[in-house]
Design an enzyme around this catalytic site. Structure first.
Site, PDB file in Angstrom:
ATOM      1  N   LYS A  39       0.928  -1.188  -0.019  1.00  0.00           N
ATOM      2  CA  LYS A  39      -0.108  -0.212  -0.003  1.00  0.00           C
ATOM      3  C   LYS A  39       0.923   1.139  -0.050  1.00  0.00           C
ATOM      4  O   LYS A  39       2.162   1.097   0.213  1.00  0.00           O
ATOM      5  CB  LYS A  39      -1.000   0.176   1.144  1.00  0.00           C
ATOM      6  CG  LYS A  39      -0.111   0.154   2.581  1.00  0.00           C
ATOM      7  CD  LYS A  39      -1.066  -0.221   3.790  1.00  0.00           C
ATOM      8  CE  LYS A  39      -0.233  -0.204   5.020  1.00  0.00           C
ATOM      9  NZ  LYS A  39      -1.029  -0.848   6.084  1.00  0.00           N
ATOM     10  N   TYR A 272      15.775  31.120   6.424  1.00  0.00           N
ATOM     11  CA  TYR A 272      14.437  31.913   6.720  1.00  0.00           C
ATOM     12  C   TYR A 272      14.808  32.069   8.387  1.00  0.00           C
ATOM     13  O   TYR A 272      14.948  31.024   9.239  1.00  0.00           O
ATOM     14  CB  TYR A 272      13.223  31.155   6.445  1.00  0.00           C
ATOM     15  CG  TYR A 272      12.712  31.075   5.137  1.00  0.00           C
ATOM     16  CD1 TYR A 272      12.448  32.382   4.561  1.00  0.00           C
ATOM     17  CD2 TYR A 272      12.923  29.875   4.420  1.00  0.00           C
ATOM     18  CE1 TYR A 272      12.014  32.288   3.093  1.00  0.00           C
ATOM     19  CE2 TYR A 272      12.288  29.931   3.088  1.00  0.00           C
ATOM     20  CZ  TYR A 272      12.003  30.931   2.351  1.00  0.00           C
ATOM     21  OH  TYR A 272      11.697  31.125   1.103  1.00  0.00           O
TER      22      TYR A 272
HETATM   23  C1  PLP Z   1      -0.049  -1.689   6.959  1.00  0.00           C
HETATM   24  C2  PLP Z   1      -0.760  -3.051   7.342  1.00  0.00           C
HETATM   25  C3  PLP Z   1      -0.012  -4.100   7.472  1.00  0.00           C
HETATM   26  C4  PLP Z   1       1.479  -4.095   7.380  1.00  0.00           C
HETATM   27  O1  PLP Z   1       2.011  -3.382   8.660  1.00  0.00           O
HETATM   28  P1  PLP Z   1       3.664  -3.384   8.994  1.00  0.00           P
HETATM   29  O2  PLP Z   1       3.558  -3.162  10.351  1.00  0.00           O
HETATM   30  O3  PLP Z   1       4.155  -2.603   8.093  1.00  0.00           O
HETATM   31  O4  PLP Z   1       4.024  -4.916   9.055  1.00  0.00           O
HETATM   32  C5  PLP Z   1      -0.566  -5.365   7.665  1.00  0.00           C
HETATM   33  N1  PLP Z   1      -1.951  -5.356   7.747  1.00  0.00           N
HETATM   34  C6  PLP Z   1      -2.697  -4.312   7.627  1.00  0.00           C
HETATM   35  C7  PLP Z   1      -4.083  -4.761   7.772  1.00  0.00           C
HETATM   36  C8  PLP Z   1      -2.213  -3.025   7.356  1.00  0.00           C
HETATM   37  O5  PLP Z   1      -2.981  -1.997   7.263  1.00  0.00           O
END
Ligand code: PLP
Length: 389
Positions: A39, A272
């Site tokens: 994602k 700045y």
């Molecule tokens: C983002 C996510 C993961 C992965 O999490 P990590 O801490 O990066 O391993 C797994 N399951 C769900 C539902 C997530 O949203």
């Protein structure tokens, strides 16, 4: 490397990614499936390239958070199963089915909507049921008094026409935090999850093919929670204490260059607001890397970047497109020299600690104007500037 890229860029080490994948695979054993979480553009690394490598390497599943992310993969030769963890509007059910994408079902209302839409087009949507065992975000509520209604709701969803419940999953809230209280919390989440599965399978007379819950913390620390599939993100990209302990490698190195060097007398205000005033004659470098590239402005005056001659201190406020570093005594560092923002020589974990955040946020923040350079067997195989996409 083309001169247009010699500004600020992110090197994505696909060999490191493959190494991490194989190492995690070895840890989980051959009977457990592997879902790679890609994602948010694979946590900023580039979802297409990361997914291609995982597909070639034999991973079983991918997960994204939206249908746009899922379709991007399908349109780039990713044919392996893809699960959407987050919300998809019911109008998109036809797209989900046409692109062969698996959707999370998180409550009764969504189960009904998705079922109706799928029936209307005479097709079947593959779904994974999401159970809320203590994350208090998405999923069927199941704790305490909600147990019975949770089981009933899930059984009902599984029986609806137009839905094929291939899997069931939950998400841990504190699996990456230490201490007895946190461990108990995770174990309680896991027990509730397996209790729910047992009850639903019994009452609904069904068998889930894929039960999954282990995120990074659980993959590293709780092998009992692997069930049929694990679901790591951060671990795969090689960041955080668990990755370090397992000898995994950071996949991204963010690099910039010195664009200009000027020498100021003592007493000169820098950038700045003039929050930094030189206390000596200072040789100052300007780097073409600022908050529009994803450099947190809160790191102004606080962070050290890494040159070939060692750490160089940030001086003054970080600007939108630039920042300044002290190169006094670093005489070999010249215009055009490479500076590592984070990567193998400058661990992202330290940057995260100083910025009071987590590595996840830092890699996700690397903005789309920073080109990604993909390296395989030590060679750059592809450049991607998302601005031109
Ligand atoms: C983002 C996510 C993961 C992965 O999490 P990590 O801490 O990066 O391993 C797994 N399951 C769900 C539902 C997530 O949203």
């Amino acid at each position: 490397m083309q001169s247009t890229l010699r500004r600020t860029w992110a090197e994505i080490d696909l060999d490191a990614l493959e190494y991490n994948y194989k190492t995690i695979r070895e840890k989980i054993g051959k009977d457990v499936k592997f879902l790679g979480v890609v994602k948010a553009d694979a946590y900023g690394h580039g979802a297409i390239q990361v997914s291609k490598l995982l597909q070639e390497s034999g991973a079983d599943y991918l997960a994204v958070s939206s249908i746009d992310e899922a379709i991007e993969l399908r349109e780039n030769d990713i044919t392996m199963p893809v699960l959407i963890l987050g919300h998809t509007p019911k109008e998109q059910v036809k797209n989900l089915i046409d692109y062969n994408i698996t959707q999370a079902v998180t409550c009764e209302a969504k189960a009904l909507e998705y079922s109706k839409e799928a029936q209307d087009i005479g097709k079947v949507l593959k779904v994974h049921i999401k159970v809320d065992t203590g994350m208090s975000r998405l999923g069927y509520l199941c704790d305490g008094d909600h147990f019975t209604t949770g089981v009933d709701g899930i059984c009902h969803a599984c029986s609806l026409p137009g839905l094929d419940a291939e899997g069931i999953f939950t998400h841990f809230a504190v699996s990456d935090e230490f201490g007895e209280e946190n461990d108990d919390y995770t174990m309680n989440q896991f027990k509730l999850f397996t209790d729910i599965i047992n009850e639903v399978e019994k009452q609904g007379n069904i068998k889930f093919k894929i039960r999954h819950c282990a995120n990074t913390g659980a993959v590293a620390r709780f092998p009992d929670t692997y069930l049929d599939m694990v679901r790591p993100g951060l671990l795969l990209y090689g960041y955080g204490e668990f990755a370090n302990k397992m000898g995994l490698k950071p996949v991204m190195a963010l690099k910039t260059t010195v664009s200009t060097i000027k020498t100021y007398e003592a007493g000169t205000k820098i950038s700045y607001g003039g929050i930094y005033v030189t206390d000596k004659r200072t040789r100052m470098g300007v780097l073409p890397y600022g908050y529009a590239d994803g450099f947190f402005r809160s790191l102004s005056n606080k962070y050290k970047l890494m040159s070939a001659e060692g750490p160089v201190e940030l001086r003054g406020k970080i600007c939108m497109d630039m920042c300044m570093v002290d190169l006094t005594d670093k005489y070999k560092v010249d215009v055009g020299s490479e500076i590592e923002v984070f990567g193998p020589k400058n661990p992202i974990e330290e940057m995260a600690a100083i910025a009071e955040t987590i590595p996840y946020e830092l890699t996700c923040a690397v903005s789309k104007r920073v080109p990604r350079l993909y390296e395989r067997d030590g060679e750059i195989i592809e450049k991607e500037l998302m601005l031109r996409a």
